[in-house]
Design a protein around this motif. Structure first.
Motif, PDB file in Angstrom:
ATOM      1  N   GLU A   6       0.859  -1.302   0.026  1.00  0.00           N
ATOM      2  CA  GLU A   6      -0.058  -0.046   0.162  1.00  0.00           C
ATOM      3  C   GLU A   6       0.790   1.093  -0.121  1.00  0.00           C
ATOM      4  O   GLU A   6       2.158   1.117   0.183  1.00  0.00           O
ATOM      5  CB  GLU A   6      -1.089  -0.101   1.312  1.00  0.00           C
ATOM      6  CG  GLU A   6      -0.417   0.072   2.422  1.00  0.00           C
ATOM      7  CD  GLU A   6      -1.218   0.052   3.758  1.00  0.00           C
ATOM      8  OE1 GLU A   6      -1.579   1.412   4.385  1.00  0.00           O
ATOM      9  OE2 GLU A   6      -1.877  -0.814   3.900  1.00  0.00           O
ATOM     10  N   VAL A   7       0.217   2.200  -0.533  1.00  0.00           N
ATOM     11  CA  VAL A   7       0.728   3.924  -0.210  1.00  0.00           C
ATOM     12  C   VAL A   7      -0.154   4.745  -0.041  1.00  0.00           C
ATOM     13  O   VAL A   7      -1.047   4.591  -0.497  1.00  0.00           O
ATOM     14  CB  VAL A   7       1.677   3.834  -1.603  1.00  0.00           C
ATOM     15  CG1 VAL A   7       0.784   3.877  -2.824  1.00  0.00           C
ATOM     16  CG2 VAL A   7       2.389   5.128  -1.667  1.00  0.00           C
ATOM     17  N   THR A   8       0.303   5.758   0.442  1.00  0.00           N
ATOM     18  CA  THR A   8      -0.614   6.748   0.949  1.00  0.00           C
ATOM     19  C   THR A   8       0.194   8.138   0.336  1.00  0.00           C
ATOM     20  O   THR A   8       1.508   8.155   0.536  1.00  0.00           O
ATOM     21  CB  THR A   8      -0.825   7.074   2.294  1.00  0.00           C
ATOM     22  OG1 THR A   8      -1.433   5.614   3.052  1.00  0.00           O
ATOM     23  CG2 THR A   8      -1.800   8.316   2.585  1.00  0.00           C
ATOM     24  N   THR A   9      -0.649   9.024  -0.267  1.00  0.00           N
ATOM     25  CA  THR A   9      -0.090  10.279  -1.048  1.00  0.00           C
ATOM     26  C   THR A   9      -1.138  11.234  -0.856  1.00  0.00           C
ATOM     27  O   THR A   9      -2.349  10.997  -0.786  1.00  0.00           O
ATOM     28  CB  THR A   9       0.129  10.066  -2.747  1.00  0.00           C
ATOM     29  OG1 THR A   9       0.731  11.220  -3.063  1.00  0.00           O
ATOM     30  CG2 THR A   9      -1.056   9.733  -3.288  1.00  0.00           C
ATOM     31  N   GLU A  10      -0.849  12.699  -0.867  1.00  0.00           N
ATOM     32  CA  GLU A  10      -1.625  13.666  -0.580  1.00  0.00           C
ATOM     33  C   GLU A  10      -1.735  14.507  -2.284  1.00  0.00           C
ATOM     34  O   GLU A  10      -0.418  14.685  -2.851  1.00  0.00           O
ATOM     35  CB  GLU A  10      -1.383  14.708   0.342  1.00  0.00           C
ATOM     36  CG  GLU A  10      -1.872  14.176   1.583  1.00  0.00           C
ATOM     37  CD  GLU A  10      -1.816  14.906   2.768  1.00  0.00           C
ATOM     38  OE1 GLU A  10      -1.697  16.395   2.436  1.00  0.00           O
ATOM     39  OE2 GLU A  10      -1.931  14.511   3.790  1.00  0.00           O
ATOM     40  N   TYR A  95      -9.103   1.774  -3.120  1.00  0.00           N
ATOM     41  CA  TYR A  95      -8.679   3.273  -3.317  1.00  0.00           C
ATOM     42  C   TYR A  95      -9.288   3.827  -1.708  1.00  0.00           C
ATOM     43  O   TYR A  95     -10.733   3.579  -1.887  1.00  0.00           O
ATOM     44  CB  TYR A  95      -8.958   4.121  -4.092  1.00  0.00           C
ATOM     45  CG  TYR A  95      -7.976   4.167  -5.322  1.00  0.00           C
ATOM     46  CD1 TYR A  95      -6.784   4.517  -5.350  1.00  0.00           C
ATOM     47  CD2 TYR A  95      -8.478   3.597  -6.649  1.00  0.00           C
ATOM     48  CE1 TYR A  95      -5.995   4.213  -6.529  1.00  0.00           C
ATOM     49  CE2 TYR A  95      -7.870   3.577  -7.789  1.00  0.00           C
ATOM     50  CZ  TYR A  95      -6.750   3.759  -7.690  1.00  0.00           C
ATOM     51  OH  TYR A  95      -5.699   3.612  -8.821  1.00  0.00           O
ATOM     52  N   ASP A  96      -9.058   4.367  -0.869  1.00  0.00           N
ATOM     53  CA  ASP A  96      -9.825   5.327   0.306  1.00  0.00           C
ATOM     54  C   ASP A  96      -9.058   6.789   0.065  1.00  0.00           C
ATOM     55  O   ASP A  96      -7.920   6.989   0.077  1.00  0.00           O
ATOM     56  CB  ASP A  96      -9.394   4.635   1.645  1.00  0.00           C
ATOM     57  CG  ASP A  96      -9.786   3.116   1.804  1.00  0.00           C
ATOM     58  OD1 ASP A  96     -11.090   2.795   1.366  1.00  0.00           O
ATOM     59  OD2 ASP A  96      -9.023   2.378   2.280  1.00  0.00           O
ATOM     60  N   ARG A 106      -6.267  13.201   0.452  1.00  0.00           N
ATOM     61  CA  ARG A 106      -5.310  11.942   0.883  1.00  0.00           C
ATOM     62  C   ARG A 106      -5.852  10.643   0.362  1.00  0.00           C
ATOM     63  O   ARG A 106      -7.068  10.477   0.508  1.00  0.00           O
ATOM     64  CB  ARG A 106      -5.183  11.814   2.446  1.00  0.00           C
ATOM     65  CG  ARG A 106      -4.424  10.818   3.054  1.00  0.00           C
ATOM     66  CD  ARG A 106      -3.976  10.948   4.437  1.00  0.00           C
ATOM     67  NE  ARG A 106      -3.756  12.005   5.007  1.00  0.00           N
ATOM     68  CZ  ARG A 106      -4.269  13.135   5.605  1.00  0.00           C
ATOM     69  NH1 ARG A 106      -5.435  12.849   5.930  1.00  0.00           N
ATOM     70  NH2 ARG A 106      -3.691  14.254   5.928  1.00  0.00           N
ATOM     71  N   ARG A 108      -5.215   6.577  -0.151  1.00  0.00           N
ATOM     72  CA  ARG A 108      -4.526   5.401   0.073  1.00  0.00           C
ATOM     73  C   ARG A 108      -4.902   4.143  -0.789  1.00  0.00           C
ATOM     74  O   ARG A 108      -6.052   4.066  -1.096  1.00  0.00           O
ATOM     75  CB  ARG A 108      -4.961   4.950   1.610  1.00  0.00           C
ATOM     76  CG  ARG A 108      -4.360   3.379   1.771  1.00  0.00           C
ATOM     77  CD  ARG A 108      -4.978   3.036   3.180  1.00  0.00           C
ATOM     78  NE  ARG A 108      -4.711   1.627   3.374  1.00  0.00           N
ATOM     79  CZ  ARG A 108      -5.517   0.521   3.277  1.00  0.00           C
ATOM     80  NH1 ARG A 108      -7.060   0.591   2.916  1.00  0.00           N
ATOM     81  NH2 ARG A 108      -5.232  -0.641   3.556  1.00  0.00           N
ATOM     82  N   PHE A 110      -4.104   0.207  -2.108  1.00  0.00           N
ATOM     83  CA  PHE A 110      -3.661  -0.864  -1.619  1.00  0.00           C
ATOM     84  C   PHE A 110      -3.980  -2.174  -2.794  1.00  0.00           C
ATOM     85  O   PHE A 110      -4.942  -1.853  -3.624  1.00  0.00           O
ATOM     86  CB  PHE A 110      -3.924  -1.401  -0.429  1.00  0.00           C
ATOM     87  CG  PHE A 110      -5.477  -1.964  -0.253  1.00  0.00           C
ATOM     88  CD1 PHE A 110      -5.936  -3.285  -0.235  1.00  0.00           C
ATOM     89  CD2 PHE A 110      -6.593  -0.961  -0.300  1.00  0.00           C
ATOM     90  CE1 PHE A 110      -7.144  -3.578  -0.342  1.00  0.00           C
ATOM     91  CE2 PHE A 110      -7.909  -1.300   0.002  1.00  0.00           C
ATOM     92  CZ  PHE A 110      -8.310  -2.822  -0.233  1.00  0.00           C
ATOM     93  N   GLU A 135       5.990   4.043  -2.975  1.00  0.00           N
ATOM     94  CA  GLU A 135       6.245   5.439  -2.854  1.00  0.00           C
ATOM     95  C   GLU A 135       6.475   6.289  -4.363  1.00  0.00           C
ATOM     96  O   GLU A 135       5.498   7.150  -4.632  1.00  0.00           O
ATOM     97  CB  GLU A 135       7.473   5.912  -2.040  1.00  0.00           C
ATOM     98  CG  GLU A 135       7.442   5.390  -0.693  1.00  0.00           C
ATOM     99  CD  GLU A 135       6.298   6.017   0.045  1.00  0.00           C
ATOM    100  OE1 GLU A 135       5.973   7.335  -0.086  1.00  0.00           O
ATOM    101  OE2 GLU A 135       5.549   5.260   0.741  1.00  0.00           O
ATOM    102  N   GLY A 138       2.868   6.262  -5.867  1.00  0.00           N
ATOM    103  CA  GLY A 138       1.825   7.144  -5.138  1.00  0.00           C
ATOM    104  C   GLY A 138       2.384   8.740  -5.920  1.00  0.00           C
ATOM    105  O   GLY A 138       1.665   9.358  -6.020  1.00  0.00           O
TER     106      GLY A 138
END
Length: 152
Positions: A6-10, A95-96, A106, A108, A110, A135, A138
């Motif tokens: 997973e990755v989270t990005t803004e 996607y969240d 934001r 997320r 996965f 990364e 993202g």
């Protein structure tokens, strides 16, 4: 089962705009270099039951993949499952999205990868490669969404 990455990005765009971009699977080649082609198979707007078909290239090998949208809650949640039969499949992905301040979102992403048959031997390698690229993945999503607005 191999596992999940997973990755989270803004992203500097409102949540509704980001959701609309990500909900259209035909945008995937804009941020995923392994996706050579993507087409929507089902008619109508994207929602639960929509199927996308892609051609991807991993480690020099081309495969056809089909994904079905299993959850679709604008503008915060999308889930899919791979319905094609490949050595390694995305059993669940999604996607969240959430608002992260004025005009920011934001996200997320996965994917849970699973090996099938002899794919069980290479699923770990695929998962490690996905985690290593997470990364950068993202960053590519962020860049694609932010530049898409400027195309209009």
């Amino acid at each position: 089962m191999a596992g999940q990455f997973e990755v989270t990005t803004e992203i500097d765009r409102p949540v509704e705009e980001v959701f609309a971009f990500l909900a259209d699977g035909r945008n995937d080649p804009d941020f995923s270099p392994r996706v050579e082609e993507m087409a929507k198979v089902t008619d109508g707007p994207t929602g639960v039951g929509t199927v996308y078909r892609s051609t991807v290239k991993d480690a020099g090998v081309r495969t056809r993949r089909e994904f079905r949208i299993t959850e679709f809650e604008p503008p915060t949640r999308i889930r899919w499952t791979e319905i094609s039969e490949n050595l390694v499949t995305a059993e669940e992905g999604g996607y969240d999205l959430e608002a992260a301040g004025e005009g920011r979102t934001r996200v997320r992403l996965f994917n849970s990868l699973t090996g099938h048959g002899v794919g069980k031997m290479i699923a770990g390698v695929a998962l490690n490669a996905a985690r290593k690229d997470a990364e950068d993945f993202g960053r590519r999503i962020k860049q694609a969404v932010e530049s898409a607005r400027n195309r209009s």
